[in-house]
Write a protein that holds these residues in place. Structure first.
Motif, PDB file in Angstrom:
ATOM      1  N   TYR A 198      12.396   9.532  22.282  1.00 18.64           N
ATOM      2  CA  TYR A 198      13.485   9.458  22.777  1.00 18.64           C
ATOM      3  C   TYR A 198      13.748  10.673  23.909  1.00 18.64           C
ATOM      4  O   TYR A 198      12.972  11.699  23.766  1.00 18.64           O
TER       5      TYR A 198
ATOM      6  N   ASN B 202      26.524   2.121  21.301  1.00 19.30           N
ATOM      7  CA  ASN B 202      24.857   1.977  21.448  1.00 19.30           C
ATOM      8  C   ASN B 202      24.432   0.976  20.378  1.00 19.30           C
ATOM      9  O   ASN B 202      23.525   0.575  20.674  1.00 19.30           O
TER      10      ASN B 202
ATOM     11  N   THR C 105      22.272  -2.131  21.342  1.00 23.42           N
ATOM     12  CA  THR C 105      20.938  -2.627  20.701  1.00 23.42           C
ATOM     13  C   THR C 105      21.147  -3.877  20.034  1.00 23.42           C
ATOM     14  O   THR C 105      20.023  -4.728  20.154  1.00 23.42           O
TER      15      THR C 105
ATOM     16  N   ASP D 142      14.261   4.056  23.803  1.00 22.23           N
ATOM     17  CA  ASP D 142      15.603   3.731  24.105  1.00 22.23           C
ATOM     18  C   ASP D 142      15.850   2.880  25.367  1.00 22.23           C
ATOM     19  O   ASP D 142      16.837   2.109  25.675  1.00 22.23           O
TER      20      ASP D 142
ATOM     21  N   ARG E 247      19.534   2.072  21.697  1.00 23.83           N
ATOM     22  CA  ARG E 247      19.993   2.911  22.744  1.00 23.83           C
ATOM     23  C   ARG E 247      20.458   4.276  22.048  1.00 23.83           C
ATOM     24  O   ARG E 247      20.553   4.385  20.868  1.00 23.83           O
ATOM     25  N   SER E 248      20.359   5.241  22.929  1.00 25.19           N
ATOM     26  CA  SER E 248      20.476   6.668  22.398  1.00 25.19           C
ATOM     27  C   SER E 248      21.370   7.553  23.436  1.00 25.19           C
ATOM     28  O   SER E 248      21.488   8.566  23.604  1.00 25.19           O
TER      29      SER E 248
END
Length: 295
Positions: A192, A112, A116, A218, A235-236
Motif C-alpha cells: 500500500y 473504502n 472494495t 489498493d 481501497r485504503s
C-alpha cells in the motif's frame, strides 16, 4: 481507456494546445500544484484559478474523462506514491475538530469497504483461494505499513494450511528468506502507498523463478498489480499521514473464512486438539474461574 489508467500529466500535455483559455489556466495550475488540486472540489478548483465550476467540468471531459470525479481520482492516484509523510500530515487538518474528524474517518473507512465490495472480482477471489490450497508452500510478504496485514494473514493461514512463512525484515534479508522459492509455491505480496520498493524487488525476483504471485493492494495501477498473476483490490484512501487498512483487513478476513469453509472438515480435528491443549495449559481463563475470582 479506463479513467483510472490514464497518465494524467501526459494527457494534459498532449491536449494542451486545443484547450480553451480558461481550461489552459486549470491545466497549468494542476501541473504545478497537483498535490493540492487532487483534493479540491470542482467548485473550489474553479475559485482558486478564477474560472467557473462548469469550466472545470468541461476541462475534465475535454481530456476524455467521464466527469470531474474521474479526473480527481486520477489526480489522487498520481500523488499516492509521491507525497511525503510531511505533506500528508498537513492534510490531517481536515480532521482537526475531534467530533467532525472522528465521523469523517469512520465514514471514509465505510466508503473504502463499500468501494472494495463494488470493485471486487469474485472470480479472481475464488482463483486466489484455489491457488492457496494448491500451493506447496506459501510465502507472505508485506513490509512497512503492510507488515500488520501480512502478520495477521500469516497467523490464521498457518492454522488452516501447511507450510506458511511470513517474510519480514529482521536478522536476515528478505531475499535470504525467499531464496528457495519454486514454481510450486505461492507468494502473497501486500503493498500500500507509499509502496515499498523492497516489496516490488522481491516480487520481481520470485516472478523470475516462475512462482505464482497474488497481489493485495489498493489499485490496478499499483506497481505490484503489473507483476501479480491475480490481484485483489482493497481501497485504503485516507487524507492523512496514515492509510486506512480497514478494507484490506476485511478482505483478508474474507479470504481466511473462504479457505476455512473449504477446509472445514480438515481443520475441525485440528481445532478440537487445540482446545484440549488450551484447556490443559490454561491458555485462556474460563468463565467459571473468572466468576470464582470475582467472588
Amino acid at each position: 481507456m479506463d479513467d483510472k489508467k490514464k497518465d494524467l500529466m501526459k494527457v494534459i500535455q498532449m491536449n494542451f494546445t486545443r484547450l480553451s483559455k480558461g481550461q489552459k489556466i486549470i491545466a497549468e495550475y494542476i501541473m504545478s500544484n497537483y498535490d493540492k488540486a487532487a483534493f479540491m472540489t470542482a467548485s473550489k478548483l474553479g475559485e482558486v484559478v478564477g474560472v467557473s465550476e462548469s469550466t472545470v467540468v468541461r476541462f475534465a471531459t475535454s481530456l476524455g474523462f467521464s466527469g470531474y470525479p474521474s479526473l480527481q481520482s486520477a489526480l489522487q492516484e498520481l500523488i499516492k506514491n509521491k507525497l511525503t509523510t510531511v505533506q500528508r500530515l498537513s492534510m490531517s487538518d481536515n480532521y482537526s475538530n475531534n467530533e467532525v474528524g472522528l465521523k469523517k474517518i469512520l465514514r471514509t473507512d465505510m466508503e473504502n469497504i463499500k468501494a472494495t465490495i463494488d470493485d471486487m472480482n469474485v472470480e479472481t477471489f475464488e482463483k486466489v483461494v484455489d491457488s492457496i490450497l494448491e500451493a506447496r508452500r506459501i510465502y507472505i510478504l508485506g513490509l512497512r505499513s503492510s507488515t500488520a496485514l501480512a502478520d495477521y494473514l500469516g497467523f490464521y493461514l498457518g492454522i488452516l494450511v501447511d507450510d506458511v512463512k511470513v517474510v519480514k525484515t529482521g536478522t536476515s534479508d528478505v531475499f535470504e528468506q525467499i531464496l528457495r522459492v519454486t514454481k510450486d509455491d505461492l507468494v502473497i505480496g501486500i503493498s500500500y502507498p507509499r509502496y515499498s520498493r523492497r516489496t516490488l524487488d522481491v516480487l520481481k525476483y520470485v516472478k523470475g523463478q516462475q512462482c505464482k504471485i497474488v497481489g493485495i493492494t489498493d489499485s490496478l495501477v499499483s506497481p505490484i498489480a503489473n507483476i501479480a498473476d491475480y490481484t485483489l483490490i482493497a481501497r485504503s484512501n485516507m487524507l492523512s499521514f496514515v492509510d486506512s487498512l480497514v478494507a484490506p483487513m476485511s478482505l483478508i478476513n474474507a479470504l481466511i473464512i473462504a479457505i476455512g469453509i473449504r477446509e472445514k472438515d480438515n481443520i475441525k480435528k485440528y481445532f478440537n486438539e487445540l482446545e484440549i491443549i488450551w484447556k490443559e495449559f490454561n491458555i485462556y481463563d474460563s468463565k467459571d474461574k473468572t466468576s470464582q475470582n470475582d467472588k
